[in-house]
Design an enzyme around this catalytic site. Structure first.
Site, PDB file in Angstrom:
ATOM      1  N   ASP A  10     -15.514   8.153 -36.796  1.00  0.00           N
ATOM      2  CA  ASP A  10     -14.445   7.157 -36.873  1.00  0.00           C
ATOM      3  C   ASP A  10     -13.117   7.879 -36.668  1.00  0.00           C
ATOM      4  O   ASP A  10     -12.755   8.755 -37.456  1.00  0.00           O
ATOM      5  CB  ASP A  10     -14.476   6.474 -38.246  1.00  0.00           C
ATOM      6  CG  ASP A  10     -13.572   5.254 -38.310  1.00  0.00           C
ATOM      7  OD1 ASP A  10     -13.061   4.840 -37.255  1.00  0.00           O
ATOM      8  OD2 ASP A  10     -13.379   4.722 -39.426  1.00  0.00           O
ATOM      9  N   GLU A 106     -14.818   4.126 -32.731  1.00  0.00           N
ATOM     10  CA  GLU A 106     -15.925   4.533 -33.603  1.00  0.00           C
ATOM     11  C   GLU A 106     -17.265   4.334 -32.906  1.00  0.00           C
ATOM     12  O   GLU A 106     -17.414   3.481 -32.034  1.00  0.00           O
ATOM     13  CB  GLU A 106     -15.897   3.777 -34.934  1.00  0.00           C
ATOM     14  CG  GLU A 106     -16.187   2.297 -34.822  1.00  0.00           C
ATOM     15  CD  GLU A 106     -16.397   1.636 -36.182  1.00  0.00           C
ATOM     16  OE1 GLU A 106     -17.195   2.150 -36.993  1.00  0.00           O
ATOM     17  OE2 GLU A 106     -15.764   0.590 -36.420  1.00  0.00           O
TER      18      GLU A 106
END
Length: 356
Positions: A10, A106
């Site tokens: 992320d 992500e």
């Protein structure tokens, strides 16, 4: 049966990070991406400096301005975000084809087949984060575990620029003490229902029966029951067929020295050859891309009769392409080498372990 190893990457405050990278004057400032302070839009991303004032994603811009009147309000530049995201996804796919992007910033990676005793999943995650930093000048947080749910949970535990591993030894303690609002997938509405029914943390959720959770949340109840126990059998879903392999680098400062640029072309040619070898592929097109100091992107491609896969062959073609593109009076900030039109090699190549 081999235990699965999943990484969730992320990017940290992605849009704001890209803006600060491309405009160094914003570094360390409370940056709020989404539009002008007077606009009717909402916040896309806020830097950590802005979050200290209470600014967060999806907040109305007008409210963000009240909380942080001295913030730097920036209009979203999705072209830059998509371009940077493509770089990041290319890095992921240089390690494995089992990549499931969830958004621009992500993705899940199934690296089960790469893990070995002297190359644990945590080290592979470190390599990936290092590649992202070197190629994009952005930081990323990573979570490593044996399923997707726990990997995603782990990636958010030590932000920004963090790496967290959840394994069988610590999973119970982590889940039992976790605030119910921090469980992935539990939003405001679900959180209120949880609180109304005495569920405030992972232990409270764990103590509910599957029947009770299904009564409260319908079909989702079964998933919540499993999450409280760290169970998730979902696979990393990747339907993408690889069409090209490449890498690029952004220089620390704008450069127009041929010798320095060609050293970088040699390095990139080597990296690209390594990735081809890992895939046991060869290529019939070579492309060189440059980005000038004015952020203009230029590229040139050559199609080949015979496929190439070696560092030397790729460099020789990239050298010619760069010479066609260059302007001695125009410094560049980025250069990339990509090969495409891939086909299966007829000989055995190296694996990832030969170059990690």
């Amino acid at each position: 049966m081999t235990e699965r190893r999943i990484i969730h990457i992320d990017m940290d405050y992605f849009f704001a990070q890209v803006e600060m990278r491309d405009n160094p004057k914003l570094k360390g400032k409370p940056v709020i991406v989404g539009g002008k302070a007077s606009s009717r839009g909402v916040v896309s991303t806020a830097s950590y400096e802005a979050r200290k004032y209470g600014v967060h994603s999806a907040m109305p811009m007008s409210q963000a301005h009240k909380l942080c009147p001295n913030g730097y309000f920036v209009t979203s530049n999705f072209g830059a975000y998509r371009e940077t995201s493509a770089q990041i996804m290319s890095i992921f796919r240089s390690y494995t084809d089992k990549v499931e992007p969830m958004s621009l910033d992500e993705a899940y990676l199934d690296i089960t087949e790469l893990v070995r005793p002297d190359l644990p999943a945590s080290k592979i995650a470190q390599y990936i984060r290092k590649d992202i930093l070197e190629q994009t000048h952005l930081t990323a947080s990573a979570g490593v575990s044996y399923n997707k749910f726990l990997a995603k949970l782990a990636s958010g535990m030590n932000k920004p620029d963090g790496l967290t591993v959840i394994d069988y030894q610590n999973v119970h303690d982590i889940l039992m003490t976790l605030d119910i609002g921090d469980f992935p997938g539990v939003g405001k509405a679900s959180k209120k229902v949880m609180h109304d029914n005495g569920i405030f943390n992972g232990r409270d959720l764990y103590e509910k029966t599957e029947f009770e959770l299904i009564r409260l949340f319908g079909k989702r109840g079964r998933g919540l029951y499993n999450k409280a126990r760290g169970i998730d059998h979902s696979e990393v879903k990747s339907s993408r067929v690889r069409k090209s392999v490449g890498t690029e680098r952004t220089f620390a400062t704008d450069v127009n020295d041929d010798e320095e640029i060609l050293r970088k072309v040699w390095e990139l040619s080597g990296k690209t050859a390594e990735r081809l070898n890992k895939l046991q592929k060869s290529a019939k097109t070579v492309t060189v891309k440059i980005k000038t100091y004015q952020f203009e992107t230029l590229s040139k491609q050559m199609s080949l009769r015979d496929s190439v896969s070696s560092e030397e062959d790729i460099y020789n073609i990239a050298y010619l392409l760069y010479n066609d593109l260059k302007d001695p009076d125009v410094p560049i900030r980025l250069i990339g080498v990509t090969v495409g039109n891939l086909e299966q090699s007829t000989y055995k190549n190296m694996t990832i372990y030969d170059f990690i």
